[in-house]
Design an enzyme around this catalytic site. Sequence first.
Site, PDB file in Angstrom:
ATOM      1  N   HIS A 123     -60.535 -80.235  23.947  1.00  0.00           N
ATOM      2  CA  HIS A 123     -58.925 -80.493  24.134  1.00  0.00           C
ATOM      3  C   HIS A 123     -58.455 -78.987  24.082  1.00  0.00           C
ATOM      4  CE1 HIS A 123     -55.029 -81.225  23.037  1.00  0.00           C
ATOM      5  NE2 HIS A 123     -55.216 -82.683  23.635  1.00  0.00           N
ATOM      6  N   ASP A 200     -63.182 -80.937  15.361  1.00  0.00           N
ATOM      7  CA  ASP A 200     -62.012 -81.557  15.877  1.00  0.00           C
ATOM      8  C   ASP A 200     -62.219 -83.010  15.803  1.00  0.00           C
ATOM      9  OD1 ASP A 200     -59.863 -82.991  17.121  1.00  0.00           O
ATOM     10  OD2 ASP A 200     -60.088 -81.308  18.877  1.00  0.00           O
ATOM     11  N   GLN A 203     -60.263 -87.791  17.747  1.00  0.00           N
ATOM     12  CA  GLN A 203     -60.829 -88.988  18.367  1.00  0.00           C
ATOM     13  C   GLN A 203     -61.903 -89.486  17.587  1.00  0.00           C
ATOM     14  OE1 GLN A 203     -59.115 -90.245  20.781  1.00  0.00           O
ATOM     15  NE2 GLN A 203     -57.840 -88.527  21.469  1.00  0.00           N
ATOM     16  N   LYS A 226     -52.688 -90.904  16.030  1.00  0.00           N
ATOM     17  CA  LYS A 226     -53.683 -91.254  16.665  1.00  0.00           C
ATOM     18  C   LYS A 226     -54.688 -92.469  16.020  1.00  0.00           C
ATOM     19  CE  LYS A 226     -54.667 -87.413  19.448  1.00  0.00           C
ATOM     20  NZ  LYS A 226     -54.228 -87.869  21.021  1.00  0.00           N
ATOM     21  N   CYS A 365     -55.259 -82.672  28.701  1.00  0.00           N
ATOM     22  CA  CYS A 365     -55.273 -81.523  28.084  1.00  0.00           C
ATOM     23  C   CYS A 365     -56.795 -81.021  27.903  1.00  0.00           C
ATOM     24  CB  CYS A 365     -54.807 -81.542  26.441  1.00  0.00           C
ATOM     25  SG  CYS A 365     -53.093 -81.941  26.669  1.00  0.00           S
TER      26      CYS A 365
HETATM   27  N1  PLP Z   1     -58.364 -82.880  19.935  1.00  0.00           N
HETATM   28  C1  PLP Z   1     -58.538 -84.012  20.674  1.00  0.00           C
HETATM   29  C2  PLP Z   1     -59.941 -84.313  20.757  1.00  0.00           C
HETATM   30  C3  PLP Z   1     -57.631 -84.826  21.183  1.00  0.00           C
HETATM   31  O1  PLP Z   1     -57.854 -85.954  21.732  1.00  0.00           O
HETATM   32  C4  PLP Z   1     -56.150 -84.423  20.776  1.00  0.00           C
HETATM   33  C5  PLP Z   1     -54.966 -85.196  21.230  1.00  0.00           C
HETATM   34  O2  PLP Z   1     -55.188 -85.902  22.273  1.00  0.00           O
HETATM   35  C6  PLP Z   1     -56.014 -83.418  20.175  1.00  0.00           C
HETATM   36  C7  PLP Z   1     -57.039 -82.525  19.685  1.00  0.00           C
HETATM   37  C8  PLP Z   1     -54.484 -82.593  19.813  1.00  0.00           C
HETATM   38  O3  PLP Z   1     -53.859 -83.599  18.863  1.00  0.00           O
HETATM   39  P1  PLP Z   1     -52.345 -83.357  18.580  1.00  0.00           P
HETATM   40  O4  PLP Z   1     -51.618 -83.546  19.908  1.00  0.00           O
HETATM   41  O5  PLP Z   1     -51.929 -84.576  17.820  1.00  0.00           O
HETATM   42  O6  PLP Z   1     -52.380 -82.074  17.803  1.00  0.00           O
END
Ligand code: PLP
Length: 409
Positions: A123, A200, A203, A226, A365
């Site tokens: 992402h 990260d 998910q 989430k 993203c």
């Molecule tokens: N990393 C992953 C794998 C994601 O799916 C997301 C959000 O969709 C993020 C990071 C970023 O999350 P946030 O927008 O809550 O910071």
Amino acid sequence: MLNVQEVRTDFPILSIEAHPGVPLIYLDSAATSQKPSVVVDAMNAFYRSYNSNVHRGIHRLSEDATTGYETARRKVQAFINAESAESIVYTRNTTEAINLVAYSWARTQLQPGDELLITAMEHHANIVPWQLISDMTGATLRHVPFRSDGTLDMAKLPELLSDKTKLFAFTAVSNVFGTINPVRELVDAAHAVGALALVDAAQAVPHMPVDVQAWDCDFMAFSAHKMCGPTGIGILYGKGELLESMPPFMGGGDMIRRVGLDKSTWADLPHKFEAGTPAIAEAIGLGAAVDYLTGLGMENVHAHEQFIVNYAVEALSDVPGLTILGPGASQRAGVAAFTLNGAHPHDIAQLLDEDGIAVRAGHHCAMPLHQICGINATARASFYVHTTTEEVDKLVAGLHRVRRVFRLE
Ligand code: PLP
């Protein structure tokens, strides 16, 4: 297994109509999850009966607010099996948690000749901070490619990891492919060359049991919104000795021990990283979300999503011209991103919306991932504890309608 019909009654939004007479089918939990009543109620209770600032007051309301805020931290600690509550830093979201490590650790540690490693399925939140840091420090940013089935090309790891690598930052679960990556194996590979590992888990934490000590990762980032919690709060987990060694990310109130006009000293962990008035109601909401998911049982949550995603991958495969990105159901979390020949993902999402079905369309993203796959965009259905097979059937019926509208039959 979850009793899904019972679970659905926990989420008031699931009984609304997306359009007059059209019930909502929410298949966009990977973007943000819906909130059970217990979370909304916990936040309401805070604002109604003990709203106050934390840590600074000695009056009853402030003590209650502080207790709620710090109790939520300990709930999160237990939820991911962190060694101590000092390892749990409140941030705004996953993005801010990763940026905290980038600015506080990487910016101060890296120099030309050093390398940062990410993967091609990240992402943007786990790409752009490292690009910024590589520009600032002169460190080189490299990436692990993925294979055509959306799994990491593990054979490439040995040539990408070396004693130059200082940090390997990777996602536990891809938000597009749904791929569940072999986290412990990746962490061990990083440690074997002396690099740190950042996971990260945006998910992962909402969808499966996560144990940071079993993963042995140095840092882990995730977002409350989430995982049935509110927006505006996320978590950085970090190993104590590392967080201890890092300078503050932001300066201000609450993160100090003593302030002089020329120099200041820092509060103990985790407060050193929590400058200013924090998201108090949100922390309390996150605590309620952790209680809620713990009550369902994360094994059950994961099993339900495995069941639904299996069902969905099979059902979607029957739609002519539809291609699902990512690996087989056994390596996939509750995400199905797809293309449909002859229909743009935005048009698909718009037509599905007429049926009350909320899916996401775009690059999610993850532009590099899409570029490598040779596509601009996908439509993505993502599932959670309340998703039923009937909802998946309606998605499939909706996609057949898309084909009729575009005269693809
Ligand atoms: N990393 C992953 C794998 C994601 O799916 C997301 C959000 O969709 C993020 C990071 C970023 O999350 P946030 O927008 O809550 O910071």
